[in-house]
Design an enzyme around this catalytic site. Structure first.
Site, short mmCIF file in Angstrom:
data_model
loop_
_atom_site.label_atom_id
_atom_site.label_comp_id
_atom_site.label_asym_id
_atom_site.label_seq_id
_atom_site.Cartn_x
_atom_site.Cartn_y
_atom_site.Cartn_z
N GLU A 1 12.44 -9.18 2.13
CA GLU A 1 11.69 -7.96 2.44
C GLU A 1 12.58 -6.74 2.24
O GLU A 1 13.76 -6.75 2.57
CB GLU A 1 11.21 -8.02 3.89
N ASN B 1 8.10 -5.40 -0.68
CA ASN B 1 7.92 -4.29 0.28
C ASN B 1 6.44 -4.27 0.64
O ASN B 1 5.62 -3.77 -0.14
CB ASN B 1 8.36 -2.97 -0.33
N ARG C 1 5.48 12.44 -2.88
CA ARG C 1 5.34 13.15 -1.60
C ARG C 1 6.38 12.60 -0.64
O ARG C 1 6.95 11.54 -0.83
CB ARG C 1 3.93 12.94 -1.02
N ARG D 1 12.45 4.92 12.95
CA ARG D 1 11.30 5.82 12.79
C ARG D 1 10.36 5.67 14.00
O ARG D 1 10.79 5.31 15.07
CB ARG D 1 10.60 5.51 11.45
N ALA E 1 3.10 -0.61 5.10
CA ALA E 1 2.69 -0.65 6.51
C ALA E 1 2.06 -1.99 6.92
O ALA E 1 1.96 -2.27 8.12
CB ALA E 1 1.72 0.50 6.80
N TYR F 1 11.38 9.17 1.27
CA TYR F 1 11.32 8.14 0.22
C TYR F 1 12.02 8.52 -1.09
O TYR F 1 12.02 7.72 -2.03
CB TYR F 1 9.85 7.78 -0.07
N PRO G 1 0.78 -1.23 0.00
CA PRO G 1 0.00 0.00 0.00
C PRO G 1 0.82 1.28 0.00
O PRO G 1 1.82 1.40 0.70
CB PRO G 1 -0.84 -0.10 1.28
N ASN G 2 0.35 2.21 -0.80
CA ASN G 2 0.87 3.59 -0.93
C ASN G 2 2.20 3.68 -1.66
O ASN G 2 2.65 4.79 -1.96
CB ASN G 2 0.97 4.25 0.46
N HIS H 1 12.53 -2.39 2.83
CA HIS H 1 11.92 -1.12 3.21
C HIS H 1 12.84 0.00 2.78
O HIS H 1 14.06 -0.04 3.06
CB HIS H 1 11.66 -1.05 4.72
#
Ligand code: CA2
Length: 150
Positions: A95, A71, A17, A104, A74, A22, A9-10, A97
């Site tokens: 995985e 990835n 943004r 974070r 969330a 990112y 997601p996203n 990220h």
């Protein structure tokens, strides 16, 4: 080797943004460039904002891919179903990220899906995807994935 680059997601909005976290490049553009770096391998890209679709893709990967770079966004922090899907297939999953989830917000510090994956690469920006692809290629012949945690 056939590798699926799977994004959750996203991640379709990366580059548009929050560039300080990112970066400014979209994942599609980055994967397109990466394909040129690994011409003898097939890299396919897929992104979904839906947990069930990601689970279906992982199941399909079992018969159709030699490795998955994943990835989960969330969902890694919440989804035991995705962790189960990774465990339910024999295809190795690495995985990735983009950001360092461990430095974070505290709610990002734990990843269920990393526990089920053969390796996780965090905090290396989009380059982390390349590192994950190289790891899969390097270990494919032996079938032994050093550093496996799940
Ligand atoms: O660092 C990563 O790759 C993440 O998987 C990115 C996820 C985040 O929820 C994870 O904790 C770590 C977020 C995906 C993208 O979210 C955006 C937020 C703002 C603008 C564009 C994308």
């Amino acid at each position: 080797m056939k590798i699926l680059i799977l994004n959750g997601p996203n991640l379709n909005l990366i580059g548009r943004r929050e560039p300080e976290i990112y970066g400014t490049e979209s994942l599609i553009d980055f994967v397109d460039k990466m394909k040129n770096k690994f011409p003898e391998h097939q890299l396919d890209y897929f992104q979904s904002n839906h947990e069930g679709i990601l689970i279906d893709k992982l199941h399909e990967a079992w018969d159709n891919y030699d490795g998955v770079v994943f990835n989960p966004g969330a969902y890694c922090h919440t989804s035991i179903a995705l962790a189960d899907a990774i465990r339910s297939i024999e295809t190795p999953v690495v995985e990735v990220h983009i950001s360092d989830i461990y430095s974070r917000e505290e709610y990002r510090h734990h990843s269920y899906t990393a526990e089920a994956s053969v390796k996780s690469v965090v905090g290396k920006g989009l380059k982390g995807y390349e590192e994950a692809v190289m790891y899969l290629i390097e270990n494919y012949k032996s079938g032994v994935y050093p550093g496996a945690i799940g």
